[in-house]
Design a protein around this motif. Structure first.
Motif, PDB file in Angstrom:
ATOM      1  N   LEU A  14      46.661  42.577  32.568  1.00 11.74           N
ATOM      2  CA  LEU A  14      45.434  43.244  32.986  1.00 11.74           C
ATOM      3  C   LEU A  14      44.501  42.289  33.731  1.00 11.74           C
ATOM      4  O   LEU A  14      43.939  42.640  34.786  1.00 11.74           O
ATOM      5  CB  LEU A  14      44.727  43.827  31.762  1.00 11.74           C
ATOM      6  CG  LEU A  14      43.423  44.609  32.033  1.00 11.74           C
ATOM      7  CD1 LEU A  14      43.710  45.809  32.921  1.00 11.74           C
ATOM      8  CD2 LEU A  14      42.792  45.051  30.725  1.00 11.74           C
ATOM      9  N   ILE A  15      44.341  41.084  33.207  1.00 14.00           N
ATOM     10  CA  ILE A  15      43.472  40.096  33.858  1.00 14.00           C
ATOM     11  C   ILE A  15      44.003  39.741  35.245  1.00 14.00           C
ATOM     12  O   ILE A  15      43.239  39.635  36.221  1.00 14.00           O
ATOM     13  CB  ILE A  15      43.346  38.831  32.982  1.00 14.00           C
ATOM     14  CG1 ILE A  15      42.545  39.144  31.714  1.00 14.00           C
ATOM     15  CG2 ILE A  15      42.688  37.694  33.759  1.00 14.00           C
ATOM     16  CD1 ILE A  15      42.510  38.010  30.716  1.00 14.00           C
ATOM     17  N   ALA A  16      45.318  39.560  35.333  1.00 11.36           N
ATOM     18  CA  ALA A  16      45.917  39.205  36.625  1.00 11.36           C
ATOM     19  C   ALA A  16      45.712  40.312  37.654  1.00 11.36           C
ATOM     20  O   ALA A  16      45.311  40.050  38.801  1.00 11.36           O
ATOM     21  CB  ALA A  16      47.401  38.919  36.444  1.00 11.36           C
ATOM     22  N   LEU A  17      45.964  41.554  37.250  1.00 14.17           N
ATOM     23  CA  LEU A  17      45.813  42.679  38.176  1.00 14.17           C
ATOM     24  C   LEU A  17      44.351  42.868  38.580  1.00 14.17           C
ATOM     25  O   LEU A  17      44.043  43.157  39.745  1.00 14.17           O
ATOM     26  CB  LEU A  17      46.362  43.957  37.550  1.00 14.17           C
ATOM     27  CG  LEU A  17      47.884  44.004  37.335  1.00 14.17           C
ATOM     28  CD1 LEU A  17      48.297  45.308  36.669  1.00 14.17           C
ATOM     29  CD2 LEU A  17      48.622  43.828  38.656  1.00 14.17           C
ATOM     30  N   CYS A  18      43.450  42.719  37.615  1.00 17.35           N
ATOM     31  CA  CYS A  18      42.022  42.862  37.929  1.00 17.35           C
ATOM     32  C   CYS A  18      41.561  41.767  38.891  1.00 17.35           C
ATOM     33  O   CYS A  18      40.800  42.023  39.841  1.00 17.35           O
ATOM     34  CB  CYS A  18      41.189  42.820  36.656  1.00 17.35           C
ATOM     35  SG  CYS A  18      41.335  44.294  35.626  1.00 17.35           S
ATOM     36  N   GLY A  19      42.022  40.536  38.642  1.00 22.29           N
ATOM     37  CA  GLY A  19      41.642  39.445  39.524  1.00 22.29           C
ATOM     38  C   GLY A  19      42.118  39.670  40.949  1.00 22.29           C
ATOM     39  O   GLY A  19      41.360  39.485  41.916  1.00 22.29           O
ATOM     40  N   PHE A  22      40.148  42.874  42.451  1.00 21.64           N
ATOM     41  CA  PHE A  22      38.766  42.589  42.842  1.00 21.64           C
ATOM     42  C   PHE A  22      38.719  41.657  44.051  1.00 21.64           C
ATOM     43  O   PHE A  22      37.848  41.784  44.918  1.00 21.64           O
ATOM     44  CB  PHE A  22      37.989  41.983  41.674  1.00 21.64           C
ATOM     45  CG  PHE A  22      37.608  42.982  40.622  1.00 21.64           C
ATOM     46  CD1 PHE A  22      37.031  44.193  40.989  1.00 21.64           C
ATOM     47  CD2 PHE A  22      37.832  42.731  39.275  1.00 21.64           C
ATOM     48  CE1 PHE A  22      36.667  45.123  40.025  1.00 21.64           C
ATOM     49  CE2 PHE A  22      37.481  43.661  38.307  1.00 21.64           C
ATOM     50  CZ  PHE A  22      36.905  44.870  38.681  1.00 21.64           C
ATOM     51  N   GLY A  23      39.661  40.720  44.100  1.00 19.84           N
ATOM     52  CA  GLY A  23      39.727  39.844  45.264  1.00 19.84           C
ATOM     53  C   GLY A  23      40.010  40.615  46.537  1.00 19.84           C
ATOM     54  O   GLY A  23      39.423  40.334  47.594  1.00 19.84           O
ATOM     55  N   GLY A  29      39.279  44.889  51.642  1.00 15.70           N
ATOM     56  CA  GLY A  29      40.491  45.699  51.640  1.00 15.70           C
ATOM     57  C   GLY A  29      40.368  46.890  50.721  1.00 15.70           C
ATOM     58  O   GLY A  29      39.318  47.135  50.119  1.00 15.70           O
ATOM     59  N   ASN A  30      41.448  47.628  50.605  1.00 14.66           N
ATOM     60  CA  ASN A  30      41.503  48.738  49.665  1.00 14.66           C
ATOM     61  C   ASN A  30      42.906  48.848  49.091  1.00 14.66           C
ATOM     62  O   ASN A  30      43.873  48.322  49.662  1.00 14.66           O
ATOM     63  CB  ASN A  30      41.073  50.055  50.339  1.00 14.66           C
ATOM     64  CG  ASN A  30      41.947  50.391  51.535  1.00 14.66           C
ATOM     65  OD1 ASN A  30      43.095  50.797  51.373  1.00 14.66           O
ATOM     66  ND2 ASN A  30      41.419  50.220  52.744  1.00 14.66           N
ATOM     67  N   PHE A  31      43.005  49.543  47.985  1.00 12.06           N
ATOM     68  CA  PHE A  31      44.271  49.604  47.266  1.00 12.06           C
ATOM     69  C   PHE A  31      45.352  50.361  48.040  1.00 12.06           C
ATOM     70  O   PHE A  31      46.540  50.124  47.838  1.00 12.06           O
ATOM     71  CB  PHE A  31      44.064  50.248  45.895  1.00 12.06           C
ATOM     72  CG  PHE A  31      43.240  49.406  44.961  1.00 12.06           C
ATOM     73  CD1 PHE A  31      43.723  48.191  44.494  1.00 12.06           C
ATOM     74  CD2 PHE A  31      41.984  49.812  44.553  1.00 12.06           C
ATOM     75  CE1 PHE A  31      42.977  47.398  43.638  1.00 12.06           C
ATOM     76  CE2 PHE A  31      41.228  49.031  43.698  1.00 12.06           C
ATOM     77  CZ  PHE A  31      41.722  47.819  43.244  1.00 12.06           C
TER      78      PHE A  31
END
Length: 263
Positions: A14-19, A22-23, A29-31
């Motif tokens: 979760l932390i990796a994906l959020c980082g 957000f970056g 950019g966008n998802f």
């Protein structure tokens, strides 16, 4: 055995994906830019195919099954195992080794059951150690193949991602007359590289590392079991055995020897 969700695994992902997410957003950019099913299909399919070429299918299947040990944290049974071993030691010292034959049907751990069975059959300590250490070595070699599957996948995924990017660029080259489509196509092409590198470093390598830890934990329990059974065969005092087993579980067992002996 009660399994609990491994908070470290889920929290880390979760932390990796959020980082990363957000970056991406902070950079404007966008998802939608990184959600490319075609690129995901190339990377996942290509990586799985390469892994299946390197490893026999049963090993790949077993590796997928063992993923539960990455996301679930099994409740440790080391203390319960110590209590049983101390009970066996007290009973063997008091009533003889043959008295443990009545306990065989209750033993669920295969390694402990084999060790106790050999001890009851009168196998001396040296031969028992040699036989069970061979079993440990054989089992260890089989277990080591599981993390190797994910380590191999971590090596293949980035390269497959590059293949996906090149395939995307080939398609881009067919539309050079439209500069807008070229820019958009190049961006999409490199998404495959992101998937390859991301899967390798956020999933496959961490999974392999976590599985190595789980495998080592099981090996320590089996080593403890073997040393305890050998001590029982040698007639070691249960109190001395209790102190000996304490080093495997980071301290003395929760129950005292008197309580164990009374069971």
């Amino acid at each position: 055995m009660e399994n609990k969700v491994d908070k470290s695994t889920l929290g880390g992902i979760l932390i990796a994906l959020c980082g990363i997410g957000f970056g991406l957003l902070l950079d404007g950019g966008n998802f939608v830019q990184v959600l490319q099913p075609t690129a995901a299909m190339i990377v996942v399919g290509g990586t799985l195919g390469a892994v299946m070429v390197q490893f026999p299918l049963p090993i790949v299947y077993q590796a997928l099954l063992q993923l539960k040990d990455v996301f679930l944290n099994p409740k440790t049974e080391s203390d319960a195992m110590v209590q049983n071993l101390l009970r066996f030691a007290h009973k063997a010292r008091k009533e003889g080794m043959l008295s443990l034959e009545a306990e065989l049907a209750k033993i669920q751990d295969p390694f402990l059951k084999d060790s106790v069975m050999l001890a009851i059959d009168g196998v001396n300590a040296a031969d028992l150690r040699k036989m069970m250490e061979l079993q440990l070595e054989y089992r260890g070699e089989k277990d080591e193949r599981i993390p190797m599957v994910f380590e191999a996948a971590a090596g293949f995924a980035p390269t497959i991602g590059i293949i996906g990017a090149v395939l995307g660029l080939i398609q881009v080259m067919q539309h050079l007359q439209d500069i807008h489509e070229v820019g958009k196509g190049i961006a999409v092409a490199f998404v495959a590289t992101i998937y390859g590198v991301g899967l390798a470093n956020l999933c496959f390598l961490p999974w392999a590392g976590k599985l190595k830890i789980r495998i080592r934990e099981k090996q320590v329990i089996q080593e403890m079991t073997l040393e305890a059974v050998l001590s029982i065969v040698d007639g070691v005092n249960p109190r001395a055995l209790e102190l000996q087993l304490g080093k495997y579980i980071g301290g003395p067992p929760k129950r005292t020897l008197s309580k164990v002996a009374s069971r």
